[in-house]
Design a protein around this motif. Structure first.
Motif, PDB file in Angstrom:
ATOM      1  N   ILE A   1      -3.394  -0.997  -8.557  1.00  0.00           N
ATOM      2  CA  ILE A   1      -2.533  -0.290  -7.616  1.00  0.00           C
ATOM      3  C   ILE A   1      -1.762  -1.252  -6.711  1.00  0.00           C
ATOM      4  CG2 ILE A   1      -4.277  -0.041  -5.782  1.00  0.00           C
ATOM      5  CD1 ILE A   1      -3.170   2.806  -5.361  1.00  0.00           C
ATOM      6  N   LEU A   2      -2.323  -2.429  -6.422  1.00  0.00           N
ATOM      7  CA  LEU A   2      -1.631  -3.373  -5.551  1.00  0.00           C
ATOM      8  C   LEU A   2      -0.615  -4.224  -6.300  1.00  0.00           C
ATOM      9  CD1 LEU A   2      -4.549  -4.553  -3.238  1.00  0.00           C
ATOM     10  CD2 LEU A   2      -2.899  -2.729  -2.880  1.00  0.00           C
ATOM     11  N   SER A   3      -0.575  -4.104  -7.626  1.00  0.00           N
ATOM     12  CA  SER A   3       0.473  -4.768  -8.417  1.00  0.00           C
ATOM     13  C   SER A   3       1.565  -3.735  -8.673  1.00  0.00           C
ATOM     14  CB  SER A   3      -0.098  -5.296  -9.734  1.00  0.00           C
ATOM     15  OG  SER A   3      -1.112  -6.245  -9.494  1.00  0.00           O
ATOM     16  N   VAL A   4       2.464  -3.624  -7.750  1.00  0.00           N
ATOM     17  CA  VAL A   4       3.429  -2.524  -7.763  1.00  0.00           C
ATOM     18  C   VAL A   4       4.698  -2.861  -8.526  1.00  0.00           C
ATOM     19  CG1 VAL A   4       2.619  -1.390  -5.666  1.00  0.00           C
ATOM     20  CG2 VAL A   4       4.202  -3.315  -5.494  1.00  0.00           C
ATOM     21  N   GLY A   5       4.694  -3.900  -9.310  1.00  0.00           N
ATOM     22  CA  GLY A   5       5.860  -4.261 -10.101  1.00  0.00           C
ATOM     23  C   GLY A   5       6.529  -5.509  -9.582  1.00  0.00           C
ATOM     24  N   PHE A   6       5.947  -6.674  -9.893  1.00  0.00           N
ATOM     25  CA  PHE A   6       6.461  -7.935  -9.348  1.00  0.00           C
ATOM     26  C   PHE A   6       7.896  -8.192  -9.785  1.00  0.00           C
ATOM     27  CE2 PHE A   6       7.129 -12.470 -10.376  1.00  0.00           C
ATOM     28  CZ  PHE A   6       7.230 -12.956  -9.089  1.00  0.00           C
ATOM     29  N   GLU A   7       8.154  -8.119 -11.091  1.00  0.00           N
ATOM     30  CA  GLU A   7       9.490  -8.449 -11.593  1.00  0.00           C
ATOM     31  C   GLU A   7      10.531  -7.460 -11.088  1.00  0.00           C
ATOM     32  OE1 GLU A   7      11.725  -9.322 -15.879  1.00  0.00           O
ATOM     33  OE2 GLU A   7       9.636  -8.670 -15.812  1.00  0.00           O
TER      34      GLU A   7
ATOM     35  N   LYS B   1      -6.096  -9.790  -2.993  1.00  0.00           N
ATOM     36  CA  LYS B   1      -5.604  -8.621  -3.738  1.00  0.00           C
ATOM     37  C   LYS B   1      -6.518  -8.287  -4.907  1.00  0.00           C
ATOM     38  CE  LYS B   1      -2.590  -8.584  -6.969  1.00  0.00           C
ATOM     39  NZ  LYS B   1      -1.412  -8.683  -7.853  1.00  0.00           N
ATOM     40  N   GLY B   2      -6.985  -9.309  -5.628  1.00  0.00           N
ATOM     41  CA  GLY B   2      -7.872  -9.068  -6.757  1.00  0.00           C
ATOM     42  C   GLY B   2      -9.204  -8.458  -6.346  1.00  0.00           C
ATOM     43  N   VAL B   3      -9.756  -8.916  -5.229  1.00  0.00           N
ATOM     44  CA  VAL B   3     -11.028  -8.377  -4.754  1.00  0.00           C
ATOM     45  C   VAL B   3     -10.872  -6.916  -4.343  1.00  0.00           C
ATOM     46  CG1 VAL B   3     -12.762  -8.560  -2.928  1.00  0.00           C
ATOM     47  CG2 VAL B   3     -11.951 -10.618  -4.078  1.00  0.00           C
TER      48      VAL B   3
ATOM     49  N   LEU C   1     -11.810  -1.138  -5.602  1.00  0.00           N
ATOM     50  CA  LEU C   1     -11.281   0.199  -5.870  1.00  0.00           C
ATOM     51  C   LEU C   1     -11.751   0.725  -7.223  1.00  0.00           C
ATOM     52  CD1 LEU C   1      -7.602  -0.130  -4.563  1.00  0.00           C
ATOM     53  CD2 LEU C   1      -9.448   1.190  -3.544  1.00  0.00           C
ATOM     54  N   VAL C   2     -11.799  -0.155  -8.235  1.00  0.00           N
ATOM     55  CA  VAL C   2     -12.268   0.261  -9.558  1.00  0.00           C
ATOM     56  C   VAL C   2     -13.735   0.662  -9.511  1.00  0.00           C
ATOM     57  CG1 VAL C   2     -12.747  -0.543 -11.905  1.00  0.00           C
ATOM     58  CG2 VAL C   2     -10.556  -1.041 -10.849  1.00  0.00           C
ATOM     59  N   PHE C   3     -14.569  -0.166  -8.877  1.00  0.00           N
ATOM     60  CA  PHE C   3     -15.999   0.144  -8.789  1.00  0.00           C
ATOM     61  C   PHE C   3     -16.229   1.459  -8.046  1.00  0.00           C
ATOM     62  CE2 PHE C   3     -16.673  -4.694  -8.889  1.00  0.00           C
ATOM     63  CZ  PHE C   3     -16.652  -4.679 -10.273  1.00  0.00           C
ATOM     64  N   THR C   4     -15.515   1.651  -6.934  1.00  0.00           N
ATOM     65  CA  THR C   4     -15.688   2.872  -6.148  1.00  0.00           C
ATOM     66  C   THR C   4     -15.235   4.102  -6.926  1.00  0.00           C
ATOM     67  OG1 THR C   4     -15.333   1.599  -4.121  1.00  0.00           O
ATOM     68  CG2 THR C   4     -15.128   3.991  -3.975  1.00  0.00           C
TER      69      THR C   4
ATOM     70  N   VAL D   1       0.833  -1.210   0.000  1.00  0.00           N
ATOM     71  CA  VAL D   1       0.000   0.000   0.000  1.00  0.00           C
ATOM     72  C   VAL D   1       0.864   1.254   0.000  1.00  0.00           C
ATOM     73  CG1 VAL D   1      -1.678   1.324   1.339  1.00  0.00           C
ATOM     74  CG2 VAL D   1      -1.962  -1.147   1.080  1.00  0.00           C
ATOM     75  N   VAL D   2       1.905   1.277   0.835  1.00  0.00           N
ATOM     76  CA  VAL D   2       2.773   2.464   0.909  1.00  0.00           C
ATOM     77  C   VAL D   2       3.477   2.687  -0.421  1.00  0.00           C
ATOM     78  CG1 VAL D   2       4.801   3.448   2.032  1.00  0.00           C
ATOM     79  CG2 VAL D   2       3.073   2.269   3.398  1.00  0.00           C
ATOM     80  N   LEU D   3       4.041   1.625  -1.002  1.00  0.00           N
ATOM     81  CA  LEU D   3       4.733   1.764  -2.280  1.00  0.00           C
ATOM     82  C   LEU D   3       3.776   2.164  -3.388  1.00  0.00           C
ATOM     83  CD1 LEU D   3       7.373   1.539  -3.809  1.00  0.00           C
ATOM     84  CD2 LEU D   3       6.939  -0.906  -4.112  1.00  0.00           C
ATOM     85  N   ALA D   4       2.548   1.624  -3.354  1.00  0.00           N
ATOM     86  CA  ALA D   4       1.555   1.986  -4.369  1.00  0.00           C
ATOM     87  C   ALA D   4       1.175   3.459  -4.279  1.00  0.00           C
ATOM     88  CB  ALA D   4       0.318   1.104  -4.215  1.00  0.00           C
TER      89      ALA D   4
END
Length: 327
Positions: free
Chosen positions: A255-261, A302-304, A309-312, A103-106
């Motif tokens: 937003i929660l996918s902050v760059g896995f690789e 994470k997906g939920v 967030l998208v719906f809101t 969350v902080v990094l996002a």
């Protein structure tokens, strides 16, 4: 006898049942459009198949989050455990540490990265023209096509312990700059790498939106003695508002996918205390430790959250008069 020709009366056609013509006409027009656009549809087919197989059909694998999954038994024969994986996940401190880091990094990426492509697009659109503009665009687009492995290696060669920066600083006064491996600099370094790699690619949509703004609006604003800032606030920003909302909503969904690789390649250098995020948590628990159910539960959680967030955000966009992602 009248010399005027009389029109023959039209013969009434056969009676057509009510409601039968509409459906047949729609089906016929659909097939006409398909035959007309068959080349474009064939070009789209590989992308559609990719999303169907790897995005939508893969969603059925989320059932692993409710099972004690064993690869040699398969998804069907693995025992059902209900919400036991979620209870174990939510009681594990390591998961909440990873979630907090995510969350902080996002938020840091959202605040410091999201405005950069817009600013670069405005600079290219207003200050640079012709061949110079095309050259600058090509230069800033190029890092997008470089893999994260090469990007991380480049930054390590520049900012690492034996990198160029320490070579120059060591030759000058012997003071070494500790960047790679310094936990306090992990988030700024992640944002810097992201800006260098992706900001040029992010300008494409903003440049397309800027090209659609009527130049006459700028001329009228200039005649009304509006300065550059007022022209930006009253002409440019309203013209980009819909695009900004759209990209912001899409960014919130991811937003929660902050760059896995990017993070996986540098996690060991900075340590899991600051560099562990939800995606790396899923990787290490699912692949290395073989806790498939808990890893699937974390990914589903994470997906939920991303979908909510998208719906809101989309609802907020509707209330502010914007179209958003969908109606």
């Amino acid at each position: 006898m009248s010399l005027m020709a009389t029109k023959p009366k039209a013969r009434p056609g056969p009676a057509v049942p009510a409601g039968s013509t509409g459906g047949s006409t729609k089906r016929r027009s659909l097939w006409v459009r398909i035959r007309r656009d068959r080349t474009l549809l064939l070009l789209m087919a590989p992308g559609i198949v990719y999303f169907l197989v790897f995005q939508y059909l893969a969603l059925f694998g989320n059932v692993i989050a409710f099972k004690e999954y064993m690869p040699f038994l398969g998804i069907k024969d693995s025992p059902w455990v209900g919400f036991a994986n979620f209870r174990a996940l939510f009681t594990e401190p390591a998961f909440w540490d990873a979630a907090l880091n995510t969350v902080v990094l996002a938020l840091v990426q959202l605040v410091f990265y999201f405005p950069v492509p817009l600013a670069l697009a405005l600079l290219l659109h207003s200050l640079v023209r012709g061949r110079v503009r095309k050259f600058v665009q090509s230069v800033v687009y190029l890092p997008h096509f470089i893999s994260w492995v090469i990007v991380v290696a480049l930054f390590q060669q520049v900012l690492g312990a034996d990198g160029v920066l320490n070579g120059v600083a060591g030759g000058a006064d012997g003071h070494l700059v500790d960047v790679i491996g310094n936990p306090d600099l992990f988030r700024p370094l992640m944002v810097l790498e992201l800006i260098w790699k992706e900001c040029g690619w992010g300008t494409i949509i903003f440049l397309a939106a800027l090209a659609q703004i009527d130049e006459g609006l700028y001329e009228a604003a200039a005649l009304d003695a509006a300065g550059p800032w007022r022209r930006f606030w009253h002409v440019t920003l309203p013209g980009l508002r819909a695009v900004i909302f759209l990209l912001l909503i899409l960014r919130l969904g991811d937003i929660l996918s902050v760059g896995f690789e990017q993070i996986l390649l540098q996690r060991d250098a900075f340590g899991p205390d600051v560099a562990e995020v939800i995606d790396t948590y899923v990787f290490y628990h699912g692949i290395r430790d073989q806790n498939w159910g808990i890893a699937a539960a974390a990914a589903l959680f994470k997906g939920v959250i991303g979908a909510c967030l998208v719906f809101t955000a989309n609802k907020i966009a509707h209330r502010m008069g914007e179209q958003g992602v969908y109606r």
